[in-house]
Design a protein around this motif. Structure first.
Motif, PDB file in Angstrom:
ATOM      1  N   ILE A  88       0.838  -1.208   0.000  1.00  0.00           N
ATOM      2  CA  ILE A  88       0.000   0.000   0.000  1.00  0.00           C
ATOM      3  C   ILE A  88       0.863   1.244   0.000  1.00  0.00           C
ATOM      4  CG2 ILE A  88      -1.742   1.287   1.300  1.00  0.00           C
ATOM      5  CD1 ILE A  88      -2.764  -1.399   2.365  1.00  0.00           C
ATOM      6  N   PHE A  89       1.913   1.237   0.821  1.00  0.00           N
ATOM      7  CA  PHE A  89       2.804   2.398   0.916  1.00  0.00           C
ATOM      8  C   PHE A  89       3.484   2.678  -0.422  1.00  0.00           C
ATOM      9  CE2 PHE A  89       7.046   4.150   1.719  1.00  0.00           C
ATOM     10  CZ  PHE A  89       6.707   5.319   2.399  1.00  0.00           C
ATOM     11  N   MET A  90       3.908   1.638  -1.133  1.00  0.00           N
ATOM     12  CA  MET A  90       4.587   1.825  -2.418  1.00  0.00           C
ATOM     13  C   MET A  90       3.651   2.425  -3.460  1.00  0.00           C
ATOM     14  SD  MET A  90       6.795  -1.723  -2.494  1.00  0.00           S
ATOM     15  CE  MET A  90       7.376  -1.513  -4.161  1.00  0.00           C
ATOM     16  N   ILE A  91       2.401   1.943  -3.508  1.00  0.00           N
ATOM     17  CA  ILE A  91       1.457   2.471  -4.504  1.00  0.00           C
ATOM     18  C   ILE A  91       1.085   3.918  -4.189  1.00  0.00           C
ATOM     19  CG2 ILE A  91      -0.907   2.274  -5.368  1.00  0.00           C
ATOM     20  CD1 ILE A  91      -0.624  -0.704  -5.314  1.00  0.00           C
ATOM     21  N   ILE A  92       0.756   4.195  -2.922  1.00  0.00           N
ATOM     22  CA  ILE A  92       0.412   5.568  -2.540  1.00  0.00           C
ATOM     23  C   ILE A  92       1.606   6.496  -2.747  1.00  0.00           C
ATOM     24  CG2 ILE A  92      -0.251   7.056  -0.609  1.00  0.00           C
ATOM     25  CD1 ILE A  92      -1.925   4.773   0.461  1.00  0.00           C
ATOM     26  N   GLY A  93       2.802   6.022  -2.411  1.00  0.00           N
ATOM     27  CA  GLY A  93       4.003   6.834  -2.605  1.00  0.00           C
ATOM     28  C   GLY A  93       4.244   7.153  -4.070  1.00  0.00           C
ATOM     29  N   ALA A  94       4.014   6.164  -4.955  1.00  0.00           N
ATOM     30  CA  ALA A  94       4.197   6.416  -6.387  1.00  0.00           C
ATOM     31  C   ALA A  94       3.190   7.444  -6.891  1.00  0.00           C
ATOM     32  CB  ALA A  94       4.057   5.108  -7.156  1.00  0.00           C
ATOM     33  N   LEU A  95       1.922   7.338  -6.449  1.00  0.00           N
ATOM     34  CA  LEU A  95       0.903   8.307  -6.866  1.00  0.00           C
ATOM     35  C   LEU A  95       1.226   9.712  -6.374  1.00  0.00           C
ATOM     36  CD1 LEU A  95      -2.358   6.226  -6.270  1.00  0.00           C
ATOM     37  CD2 LEU A  95      -1.317   6.798  -8.452  1.00  0.00           C
ATOM     38  N   LEU A  96       1.644   9.830  -5.110  1.00  0.00           N
ATOM     39  CA  LEU A  96       1.996  11.147  -4.567  1.00  0.00           C
ATOM     40  C   LEU A  96       3.209  11.737  -5.271  1.00  0.00           C
ATOM     41  CD1 LEU A  96       1.455  10.566  -0.725  1.00  0.00           C
ATOM     42  CD2 LEU A  96      -0.025  11.800  -2.313  1.00  0.00           C
ATOM     43  N   LEU A  97       4.169  10.886  -5.631  1.00  0.00           N
ATOM     44  CA  LEU A  97       5.347  11.374  -6.337  1.00  0.00           C
ATOM     45  C   LEU A  97       4.970  11.920  -7.710  1.00  0.00           C
ATOM     46  CD1 LEU A  97       8.452  11.633  -6.447  1.00  0.00           C
ATOM     47  CD2 LEU A  97       8.511   9.341  -7.432  1.00  0.00           C
ATOM     48  N   ILE A  98       4.094  11.185  -8.410  1.00  0.00           N
ATOM     49  CA  ILE A  98       3.650  11.665  -9.728  1.00  0.00           C
ATOM     50  C   ILE A  98       2.918  12.996  -9.597  1.00  0.00           C
ATOM     51  CG2 ILE A  98       2.090  11.167 -11.653  1.00  0.00           C
ATOM     52  CD1 ILE A  98       2.750   8.196 -11.221  1.00  0.00           C
ATOM     53  N   ILE A  99       2.012  13.076  -8.614  1.00  0.00           N
ATOM     54  CA  ILE A  99       1.262  14.325  -8.403  1.00  0.00           C
ATOM     55  C   ILE A  99       2.207  15.460  -8.029  1.00  0.00           C
ATOM     56  CG2 ILE A  99      -0.462  15.437  -6.936  1.00  0.00           C
ATOM     57  CD1 ILE A  99      -1.869  12.718  -6.773  1.00  0.00           C
ATOM     58  N   ARG A 100       3.171  15.155  -7.166  1.00  0.00           N
ATOM     59  CA  ARG A 100       4.107  16.189  -6.693  1.00  0.00           C
ATOM     60  C   ARG A 100       4.961  16.725  -7.837  1.00  0.00           C
ATOM     61  NH1 ARG A 100       6.580  19.791  -5.862  1.00  0.00           N
ATOM     62  NH2 ARG A 100       7.911  20.429  -4.120  1.00  0.00           N
ATOM     63  N   ILE A 101       5.332  15.875  -8.784  1.00  0.00           N
ATOM     64  CA  ILE A 101       6.175  16.322  -9.892  1.00  0.00           C
ATOM     65  C   ILE A 101       5.357  16.991 -10.986  1.00  0.00           C
ATOM     66  CG2 ILE A 101       7.705  15.515 -11.742  1.00  0.00           C
ATOM     67  CD1 ILE A 101       8.690  13.348  -9.853  1.00  0.00           C
ATOM     68  N   VAL A 102       4.193  16.418 -11.312  1.00  0.00           N
ATOM     69  CA  VAL A 102       3.442  16.855 -12.485  1.00  0.00           C
ATOM     70  C   VAL A 102       2.607  18.103 -12.216  1.00  0.00           C
ATOM     71  CG1 VAL A 102       1.619  16.194 -14.104  1.00  0.00           C
ATOM     72  CG2 VAL A 102       3.401  14.554 -13.483  1.00  0.00           C
ATOM     73  N   VAL A 103       1.826  18.106 -11.126  1.00  0.00           N
ATOM     74  CA  VAL A 103       0.833  19.164 -10.917  1.00  0.00           C
ATOM     75  C   VAL A 103       1.456  20.557 -10.818  1.00  0.00           C
ATOM     76  CG1 VAL A 103      -0.946  20.017  -9.345  1.00  0.00           C
ATOM     77  CG2 VAL A 103      -0.867  17.595  -9.926  1.00  0.00           C
ATOM     78  N   PRO A 104       2.509  20.793 -10.011  1.00  0.00           N
ATOM     79  CA  PRO A 104       3.073  22.156  -9.953  1.00  0.00           C
ATOM     80  C   PRO A 104       3.573  22.656 -11.305  1.00  0.00           C
ATOM     81  CG  PRO A 104       3.883  20.832  -8.118  1.00  0.00           C
ATOM     82  CD  PRO A 104       3.196  19.902  -9.056  1.00  0.00           C
ATOM     83  N   GLU A 105       4.261  21.781 -12.055  1.00  0.00           N
ATOM     84  CA  GLU A 105       4.751  22.194 -13.373  1.00  0.00           C
ATOM     85  C   GLU A 105       3.589  22.483 -14.323  1.00  0.00           C
ATOM     86  OE1 GLU A 105       7.754  22.761 -14.141  1.00  0.00           O
ATOM     87  OE2 GLU A 105       8.970  21.774 -12.628  1.00  0.00           O
ATOM     88  N   PHE A 269       5.104  12.088 -16.433  1.00  0.00           N
ATOM     89  CA  PHE A 269       3.731  12.057 -16.929  1.00  0.00           C
ATOM     90  C   PHE A 269       3.587  11.027 -18.053  1.00  0.00           C
ATOM     91  CE2 PHE A 269       0.083  13.854 -19.308  1.00  0.00           C
ATOM     92  CZ  PHE A 269      -0.841  13.848 -18.280  1.00  0.00           C
ATOM     93  N   ILE A 270       4.560  10.961 -18.954  1.00  0.00           N
ATOM     94  CA  ILE A 270       4.502   9.976 -20.033  1.00  0.00           C
ATOM     95  C   ILE A 270       4.618   8.567 -19.467  1.00  0.00           C
ATOM     96  CG2 ILE A 270       5.843   9.055 -21.978  1.00  0.00           C
ATOM     97  CD1 ILE A 270       6.237  11.872 -22.941  1.00  0.00           C
ATOM     98  N   GLY A 271       5.474   8.390 -18.459  1.00  0.00           N
ATOM     99  CA  GLY A 271       5.568   7.081 -17.817  1.00  0.00           C
ATOM    100  C   GLY A 271       4.263   6.670 -17.176  1.00  0.00           C
ATOM    101  N   ALA A 272       3.553   7.629 -16.545  1.00  0.00           N
ATOM    102  CA  ALA A 272       2.268   7.316 -15.903  1.00  0.00           C
ATOM    103  C   ALA A 272       1.198   6.999 -16.942  1.00  0.00           C
ATOM    104  CB  ALA A 272       1.824   8.486 -15.026  1.00  0.00           C
ATOM    105  N   THR A 273       1.130   7.779 -18.008  1.00  0.00           N
ATOM    106  CA  THR A 273       0.106   7.529 -19.030  1.00  0.00           C
ATOM    107  C   THR A 273       0.437   6.295 -19.866  1.00  0.00           C
ATOM    108  OG1 THR A 273       1.231   9.082 -20.527  1.00  0.00           O
ATOM    109  CG2 THR A 273      -0.587   9.938 -19.199  1.00  0.00           C
ATOM    110  N   ALA A 274       1.708   5.861 -19.852  1.00  0.00           N
ATOM    111  CA  ALA A 274       2.085   4.658 -20.603  1.00  0.00           C
ATOM    112  C   ALA A 274       1.465   3.399 -20.014  1.00  0.00           C
ATOM    113  CB  ALA A 274       3.604   4.513 -20.645  1.00  0.00           C
TER     114      ALA A 274
END
Length: 385
Positions: A88-105, A269-274
């Protein structure tokens, strides 16, 4: 007499089935309403089963590689809970990392676009007026256009202010739906945890129910379908995640080498949408090209060329080796599954369509192979006679 009773039972069974079908057709609106209500009730539980299935892939890997069988009784009791928590921690951490990198930019890019729109429009207006002999009618119309951007924004604000009541109503509806989604996800996650903590017991109970209520021939067919589907879905999820990580890393490194802006964000973002088969990386590429365009149109064009080359590399080398080989589905049928699944169910349909098509493909292939082997045996036996 027994023959008559048996025929009467068969007749009664078919009559009841026909009556039920006629009743469903007559009361179709009620049936649809009941089905919708029933689905809304069981949706958290179905979602919990899906979450448990995805988490189980990571949890099994952790149990096998990080926490092998030990003689320590404390470690044996705690292994399942620790691996489940880490999954659970790994999945939530991956989602938060994607949000943290993508959303501000992404927010910064939209801010740049909002600042640059008036400037771009004024430049276009000046160029059209300067080259008015090429299209005089358009030049005259655009030259006469006087846009007061401050006044335009004030009108937008006044419209927004006048619609405060409707906005508040919409906000209440949104908050209600958001709370409902949070409750459903919470119930689903709790249900998934219960399933994973007791999966061996649940499997044993399912086997017992099969043996009690089903015939052995039917059990063999059901288990064959279930095991084939499980193999295809597990291989697809694992392979798709690995392929997405590889593609995201290659995209980020390539963008750094070619000095494109927003490299970490676009690569992530491309890695997530892939994760969406076949077309996911192109969705991420459109967003990435749009953002790079706000910095430099030339670099945006170069980025598109880079993505096309990277997609050719991914489609011809990475995807067949990582995902295609794992599910055993030819590329033509992958594209067919993505197209049909996307048309029926959008992105979730694309994700489910490929492993489902792989399951059907593998079952048909096994059945054809078994039938051919039987035919060959019959021909061989006849030739010996």
């Amino acid at each position: 007499m027994s023959f008559i009773n048996r025929n009467f039972k068969v007749f009664l069974k078919y009559a009841l089935c026909i009556a039920a079908i006629i009743l469903i057709i007559i009361r179709m609106d009620r049936v649809v309403s009941w089905v919708g209500n029933f689905w809304s009730i069981i949706f958290p539980l179905v979602l919990g089963c899906l979450i448990a299935y995805a988490l189980n892939i990571i949890m099994k890997f952790l149990e096998k590689n990080w926490f092998p069988d030990s003689a320590n009784p404390v470690l044996r009791r705690c292994k399942r809970g620790i691996c489940l928590f880490l999954s659970i921690f790994m999945i939530i951490g991956a989602l938060l990392l994607i949000i943290r990198i993508v959303v501000p930019e992404l927010m910064d890019a939209f801010a740049v676009i909002g600042d640059e729109i008036p400037v771009y429009f004024e430049k276009v207006q000046e160029w059209v007026v300067k080259n008015g002999e090429m299209f005089p009618t358009v030049a005259e119309s655009i030259g006469e256009m006087k846009i007061n951007w401050q006044e335009l924004f004030q009108k937008i604000v006044s419209y927004a202010t006048s619609g405060v009541t409707s906005m508040l109503n919409s906000a209440v509806i949104f908050v209600t739906k958001l709370l409902g989604s949070v409750v459903n996800i919470s119930i689903a996650l709790i249900f998934a945890i219960y399933i994973l903590l007791n999966k061996e017991k649940l499997k044993s109970q399912a086997v017992t129910l099969e043996n009690v209520y089903l015939k052995s021939s039917f059990i063999r067919q059901v288990n064959k379908v279930v095991y084939t589907a499980h193999s295809c879905f597990t291989s697809f999820i694992s392979g798709q995640c690995v392929e997405a990580v590889i593609l995201g890393i290659l995209c980020t490194v390539g963008m750094f080498i070619l000095r494109f802006p927003y490299a970490p964000m676009v690569g992530t973002f491309i890695g997530a949408t892939a994760l969406i088969p076949m077309v996911g990386a192109y969705i991420g590429a459109v967003v990435g090209a749009f953002m790079i365009f706000t910095v430099s149109p030339i670099k945006a064009l170069g980025f598109i060329v880079f993505i096309v080359v990277l997609q050719q590399l991914e489609g011809n080398l990475i995807y067949p080796k990582v995902v295609g080989a794992s599910i055993g589905l030819p590329g033509m049928w992958v594209l067919t599954a993505v197209t049909i699944g996307g048309g029926l169910g959008g992105i979730p349909g694309m994700l489910i369509g490929v492993p489902l098509a792989a399951t059907i493909y593998r079952l048909i292939r096994q059945d054809v192979k078994e039938r051919l082997e039987k035919d060959h045996k019959k021909i061989y036996q006849r030739s010996r006679i």
